[in-house]
Design a protein around this motif. Sequence first.
Motif, PDB file in Angstrom:
ATOM      1  N   ASN A  55       0.804  -1.223   0.000  1.00 57.20           N
ATOM      2  CA  ASN A  55       0.000   0.000   0.000  1.00 57.20           C
ATOM      3  C   ASN A  55       0.838   1.274   0.000  1.00 57.20           C
ATOM      4  OD1 ASN A  55      -3.032  -0.897   0.474  1.00 57.20           O
ATOM      5  ND2 ASN A  55      -1.760  -2.210   1.771  1.00 57.20           N
ATOM      6  N   LYS A  56       2.150   1.098  -0.207  1.00 56.94           N
ATOM      7  CA  LYS A  56       3.069   2.242  -0.302  1.00 56.94           C
ATOM      8  C   LYS A  56       3.011   3.134   0.940  1.00 56.94           C
ATOM      9  CE  LYS A  56       2.870   2.263  -5.342  1.00 56.94           C
ATOM     10  NZ  LYS A  56       2.584   3.066  -6.568  1.00 56.94           N
ATOM     11  N   ILE A  57       2.972   2.479   2.085  1.00 57.18           N
ATOM     12  CA  ILE A  57       2.993   3.194   3.362  1.00 57.18           C
ATOM     13  C   ILE A  57       4.441   3.304   3.824  1.00 57.18           C
ATOM     14  CG2 ILE A  57       2.257   3.163   5.780  1.00 57.18           C
ATOM     15  CD1 ILE A  57      -0.200   1.561   4.876  1.00 57.18           C
ATOM     16  N   ASN A  58       4.891   4.518   4.010  1.00 61.60           N
ATOM     17  CA  ASN A  58       6.286   4.754   4.381  1.00 61.60           C
ATOM     18  C   ASN A  58       6.461   4.694   5.898  1.00 61.60           C
ATOM     19  OD1 ASN A  58       8.997   5.410   4.110  1.00 61.60           O
ATOM     20  ND2 ASN A  58       8.597   7.611   4.186  1.00 61.60           N
ATOM     21  N   VAL A  59       7.342   3.825   6.370  1.00 58.80           N
ATOM     22  CA  VAL A  59       7.633   3.700   7.794  1.00 58.80           C
ATOM     23  C   VAL A  59       8.851   4.561   8.111  1.00 58.80           C
ATOM     24  CG1 VAL A  59       8.224   2.139   9.679  1.00 58.80           C
ATOM     25  CG2 VAL A  59       6.687   1.367   7.849  1.00 58.80           C
ATOM     26  N   GLU A  60       8.624   5.632   8.880  1.00 61.75           N
ATOM     27  CA  GLU A  60       9.709   6.561   9.203  1.00 61.75           C
ATOM     28  C   GLU A  60      10.551   6.065  10.381  1.00 61.75           C
ATOM     29  OE1 GLU A  60      10.452   9.207   7.515  1.00 61.75           O
ATOM     30  OE2 GLU A  60       8.730   9.215   6.150  1.00 61.75           O
ATOM     31  N   ALA A  61       9.912   5.390  11.330  1.00 62.60           N
ATOM     32  CA  ALA A  61      10.640   4.916  12.515  1.00 62.60           C
ATOM     33  C   ALA A  61       9.878   3.737  13.110  1.00 62.60           C
ATOM     34  CB  ALA A  61      10.797   6.020  13.540  1.00 62.60           C
ATOM     35  N   LEU A  62      10.582   2.941  13.920  1.00 54.64           N
ATOM     36  CA  LEU A  62       9.982   1.767  14.544  1.00 54.64           C
ATOM     37  C   LEU A  62      10.516   1.598  15.961  1.00 54.64           C
ATOM     38  CD1 LEU A  62       8.399  -0.911  14.582  1.00 54.64           C
ATOM     39  CD2 LEU A  62      10.376  -1.984  13.463  1.00 54.64           C
ATOM     40  N   ASP A  63       9.601   1.503  16.921  1.00 55.73           N
ATOM     41  CA  ASP A  63       9.948   1.193  18.309  1.00 55.73           C
ATOM     42  C   ASP A  63       9.407  -0.197  18.631  1.00 55.73           C
ATOM     43  OD1 ASP A  63      11.123   3.687  18.758  1.00 55.73           O
ATOM     44  OD2 ASP A  63       9.176   4.594  19.138  1.00 55.73           O
ATOM     45  N   PHE A  64      10.208  -0.967  19.348  1.00 55.50           N
ATOM     46  CA  PHE A  64       9.864  -2.368  19.574  1.00 55.50           C
ATOM     47  C   PHE A  64       9.847  -2.670  21.068  1.00 55.50           C
ATOM     48  CE2 PHE A  64      11.178  -6.811  20.161  1.00 55.50           C
ATOM     49  CZ  PHE A  64      10.197  -7.463  19.430  1.00 55.50           C
ATOM     50  N   ASP A  65       8.858  -3.487  21.478  1.00 55.15           N
ATOM     51  CA  ASP A  65       8.762  -3.887  22.881  1.00 55.15           C
ATOM     52  C   ASP A  65       8.189  -5.310  22.945  1.00 55.15           C
ATOM     53  OD1 ASP A  65       8.819  -3.296  25.787  1.00 55.15           O
ATOM     54  OD2 ASP A  65       6.649  -3.557  25.623  1.00 55.15           O
ATOM     55  N   VAL A  66       8.586  -6.067  23.980  1.00 51.99           N
ATOM     56  CA  VAL A  66       8.098  -7.431  24.129  1.00 51.99           C
ATOM     57  C   VAL A  66       7.798  -7.715  25.599  1.00 51.99           C
ATOM     58  CG1 VAL A  66      10.458  -8.319  24.276  1.00 51.99           C
ATOM     59  CG2 VAL A  66       8.587  -9.868  23.676  1.00 51.99           C
ATOM     60  N   GLU A  67       6.700  -8.402  25.830  1.00 51.93           N
ATOM     61  CA  GLU A  67       6.316  -8.819  27.186  1.00 51.93           C
ATOM     62  C   GLU A  67       6.460 -10.339  27.275  1.00 51.93           C
ATOM     63  OE1 GLU A  67       2.699  -6.958  28.885  1.00 51.93           O
ATOM     64  OE2 GLU A  67       2.525  -5.975  26.919  1.00 51.93           O
ATOM     65  N   PHE A  68       7.127 -10.780  28.347  1.00 50.63           N
ATOM     66  CA  PHE A  68       7.392 -12.215  28.510  1.00 50.63           C
ATOM     67  C   PHE A  68       6.393 -12.845  29.486  1.00 50.63           C
ATOM     68  CE2 PHE A  68      11.355 -10.322  27.187  1.00 50.63           C
ATOM     69  CZ  PHE A  68      11.854 -11.228  26.263  1.00 50.63           C
TER      70      PHE A  68
END
Length: 234
Positions: free
Chosen positions: A179-192
């Motif tokens: 869909n030509k969506i531009n991702v400028e930044a990405l933050d990642f988190d995980v719960e164990f």
Amino acid sequence: MELNLSLQEITIRLIMALAMGGVIGTEREYKNRPAGLRTHMLVCLGATIIALTQVEIAAASLQQAREFPELVSVLRSDQTRLIAQIVSGVGFLGAGTIIVSNRSIKGLTTAASIWTVAGLGIAIGMGYYLIAICSFVGIILSLTVIDRVVRVHTMKKMEIRYVHRSETKEFIMNYFEENKINVEALDFDVEFFEDYRIYTNVYTVDLPGKMSYSQVMEDLSRYKNITKIRIVDI
């Protein structure tokens, strides 16, 4: 501008303040904003009353100067003194409509409309009808028409929670690319947890002109591994 106000002139100015403030307040209340019909009417009316009072003070000072020329040097009538108090005082009322939560700010337009309505009341109270009418038209256009004519493309953050990291992340990235969506930044988190993990990705995305965030959320929500999607204003 006439200093000696008749009852008819005072009534006209007060009715104008109620009518114009009421129309602007109705638009805000229709959009379920913190300050609505009565608030805008009272702010506009109050500013008009103070401006009328200032006009009468100026008229009384002028009359005293005519009757007692020897007191001219000690008589003062600053027509901006009370008006300056309106401008600063209404700022506190407008600030009360601003809500800040979860990095999102709401109520700025309503705060601005309250402050502008106070200025409208001042113009009406001082008898500057042309300024008042033109300002009223400008306020209504700003609140109702501008956002329909001028579209400002906004970059927002999209928070996506999901399970099964590899396949879900691949699905999301493929959707963005298709869909030509531009991702400028990405933050990642995980719960164990004991037997599983929940992942949270916060994408700063820029959508193409034809797409909306609600459409993207609806499309992504159909995927079984995605458990939550929400938009976070930058």
